[in-house]
Design an enzyme around this catalytic site. Structure first.
Site, PDB file in Angstrom:
ATOM      1  N   HIS A  78      -3.087   3.910  -3.828  1.00 18.11           N
ATOM      2  CA  HIS A  78      -2.504   3.106  -2.752  1.00 18.11           C
ATOM      3  C   HIS A  78      -1.117   2.590  -3.134  1.00 18.11           C
ATOM      4  O   HIS A  78      -0.771   1.438  -2.875  1.00 18.11           O
ATOM      5  CB  HIS A  78      -3.428   1.937  -2.390  1.00 18.11           C
TER       6      HIS A  78
ATOM      7  N   GLU B 271     -10.284   3.698  -5.001  1.00 12.44           N
ATOM      8  CA  GLU B 271      -9.975   5.016  -4.427  1.00 12.44           C
ATOM      9  C   GLU B 271      -8.905   5.794  -5.202  1.00 12.44           C
ATOM     10  O   GLU B 271      -8.036   6.437  -4.614  1.00 12.44           O
ATOM     11  CB  GLU B 271      -9.579   4.866  -2.953  1.00 12.44           C
TER      12      GLU B 271
ATOM     13  N   ASP C 137       0.869  -1.176   0.000  1.00 17.38           N
ATOM     14  CA  ASP C 137       0.000   0.000   0.000  1.00 17.38           C
ATOM     15  C   ASP C 137       0.904   1.223   0.000  1.00 17.38           C
ATOM     16  O   ASP C 137       2.134   1.098  -0.085  1.00 17.38           O
ATOM     17  CB  ASP C 137      -0.947  -0.006   1.203  1.00 17.38           C
TER      18      ASP C 137
END
Length: 600
Positions: free
Chosen positions: A312, A383, A258
């Site tokens: 991420h 995201e 991440d």
């Protein structure tokens, strides 16, 4: 007169001491010989703790033995309960734990099944072993109908278990359509064998006659572990795999990287961990990964590794400029973070840099060597923060001939996705692997067909229970889905922000979209790693994940209320296997079924 009173006092005192000693002797004898035992209420199927006395009602020496014999015969205290037919006789047979033998086929499956036998022996539910008189020897026959040892989304996990008794020999026959079905049958057998104390001897007790036919409803029964936010040791990951095996879950979704860290050692890309690992000890070597893959496979679990992108992705990607490759990622650690990402630290891969895709191809190739391709790979895809790319000059130069609209950035995002899949295919040498991505702006029903072909992509939904329309729409468009209900199966919730904690009942009662719909491959419970590490991840995950395990194996029509006795028993099994599981209810309630139905 004083002497007489003294003598009387001494005599009374002696009698009192004798009486007290006799009382202590009786108490110790009563406790040792009788003590607590359990009685079955045949009306409601509950086992209740009692002090053994002369009674016409049969009592049993342990709760485990009582629960084998008490309650509905189609459950047998198993977790998850089988989906097929079950027949049994409520009659106990004692097994000599020192005389258990196996019969295996001499085929290509034998080495794998030998490992399954070792797994069985290491997990026998018995604290000590001593000669057990007046008990039967046990022979366990293991047979796989297929010699295929690959573990994929399409692996058949069907098994049957049948017992028979002849003279002093108890025979168990487990037949699986594959070795993984056989493995599940072994797990069921372990739950049917419980300790039985006979003085100083410890036997194994089981039902004299049992037949089980079983197979899972859903092919994908997963747990997501996030070891990027906080590093999880290899041993901790192993223990979670053990709990998954005990609960017949079959996918460890490993969110291994991440924006916070990149702990995965890529042999051809040493800079990834040099720039991305928290410490030199917080790294998963290629050997670590390979050993975990092998460890999981014996337990019927395949590892689905996720390399998230294009969002991420930050720490671990900063070395590009120094190596003459340009910016591999942008917005890395940029502040104020709310302007560039959903959660600090920020970072997104740079779709304008062709060298980034070359690095991705090397990374995918290294992963292929560690985790053999099982036909499915997770690329994240959630995201994406358009504001990051919109604030990056080289990205804006890359799309300078196009208007700065949401559609332009979605086109850029889809371009990244298509190129990533292309280099993935080049790295592994085929274009057949199914790619999993999270629901996002790119997977909205009105645009998904433009960007993501349904033949190639599986969509993992993380929408709340109230947003079933999205799942319905994706299915109608022909997409396969994996369900991770955000407000039921996100096990990190309840410890931060305005999120709520979902107890095992809420996890269990999360009904799957449809038991019969082939487009629903299954589901996953998710433990995101911001607030867990080696010290607490087991208790945050277990036994709640086991509640999802039965939902995904059986998809029962009943609620958690009907399952709680078996669930508490399964939690005790996990504890005996060394899991630091969360306590769900006082021990008294476990020992007195049905007395705490409204607790919590």
């Amino acid at each position: 007169m004083r002497v007489s009173v003294c003598k009387v006092y001494m005599v009374n005192n002696i009698f009192s001491m004798i009486a007290f000693s006799l009382y202590i002797h009786l108490v110790l004898t009563f406790t040792t010989v009788y003590g607590w035992s359990w009685e079955c209420n045949n009306y409601n199927g509950y086992c209740t703790r009692v002090i053994t006395q002369s009674t016409l009602t049969p009592t049993y020496p342990t709760l485990e033995v009582c629960k084998l014999l008490c309650g509905e015969k189609d459950h047998l205290n198993l977790w998850p309960y089988p989906t097929g037919s079950i027949t049994s006789e409520k009659d106990i047979l004692l097994i000599n734990s020192q005389n258990i033998k196996f019969e295996l086929q001499d085929t290509t499956t034998k080495t794998f099944l030998d490992d399954v036998v070792d797994y069985f022996r290491s997990n026998l539910n018995i604290d000590k072993s001593s000669p057990c008189q007046d008990s039967s020897n046990m022979i366990i026959v293991l047979q796989s109908m297929s010699e295929d040892l690959s573990l994929t989304l399409d692996t058949d996990e069907t098994y049957s278990l049948k017992t028979s008794t002849l003279d002093n020999e108890f025979r168990v026959e487990i037949i699986g359509n594959t070795v993984f079905g056989v493995r599940h049958g072994i797990e069921t057998l372990l739950q049917l064998l419980v300790p039985y104390q006979k003085g100083d001897e410890v036997c194994l007790a089981t039902l004299k006659s049992v037949q089980v036919y079983d197979k899972p409803v859903y092919r994908h029964r997963g747990l997501l572990l996030d070891s990027a936010r906080n590093y999880l040791s290899v041993n901790t990951i192993r223990k979670n795999i053990d709990a998954m095996a005990a609960s017949k879950m079959n996918v460890l979704h490993w969110h291994i990287t991440d924006s916070q860290s990149f702990p995965l050692e890529a042999p051809s890309l040493p800079n990834m961990t040099k720039y991305g690992a928290y410490t030199e000890k917080s790294i998963y070597t290629s050997t670590d990964v390979e050993e975990l893959v092998a460890y999981a496979k014996i337990r019927g679990v395949r590892i689905l590794m996720e390399i998230d992108g294009p969002s991420h992705a930050g720490n671990g990607w900063q070395w590009g400029e120094q190596a003459g490759l340009g910016n591999l990622a942008v917005c890395v650690n940029q502040q104020p973070w709310r302007s560039f990402c959903i959660q600090p630290p920020c970072g997104q891969l740079n779709p304008a840099n062709p060298n980034m895709y070359k690095v991705l191809q090397q990374l995918y190739g290294d992963i292929q060597q560690m985790v053999p391709n099982s036909g499915i790979f997770h690329m994240g895809g959630d995201e994406v923060f358009i504001a990051c790319w919109n604030a990056t000059e080289e990205v804006l130069d890359y799309i300078k001939d196009k208007p700065r609209t949401e559609e332009t950035f979605l086109d850029l995002w889809a371009e990244y996705q298509n190129k990533s899949v292309a280099v993935f295919d080049a790295a592994i040498g085929n274009d057949k692997t199914r790619i999993v991505v999270w629901t996002s702006h790119l997977t909205q029903p009105d645009v998904i067909q433009k960007y993501l072909p349904k033949e190639r992509y599986i969509i993992q939904t993380w929408v709340p229970d109230t947003d079933q329309d999205l799942i319905t729409s994706l299915i109608k468009l022909g997409y396969k889905v994996i369900i991770s209900t955000k407000d039921k199966w996100y096990l990190d919730h309840g410890f931060w922000g305005s999120t709520s904690y979902y107890n095992w009942r809420a996890v269990y009662n999360n009904k799957m979209y449809s038991q019969l719909h082939q487009s629903v491959l299954g589901g996953e419970v998710c433990m995101w790693g911001e607030l867990v590490d080696d010290s607490n991840v087991e208790s945050r995950v277990w036994p709640r994940a086991a509640a999802a395990a039965e939902r995904l194996w059986s998809n029962p029509q009943t609620t958690a209320r009907a399952a709680e006795g078996r669930f508490f028993s399964h939690r005790e099994r996990l504890v005996k296997r060394g899991l630091k599981t969360e306590a769900e209810i006082p021990q008294w309630c476990v020992q007195n079924e049905g007395e705490c139905s409204s607790y919590l």
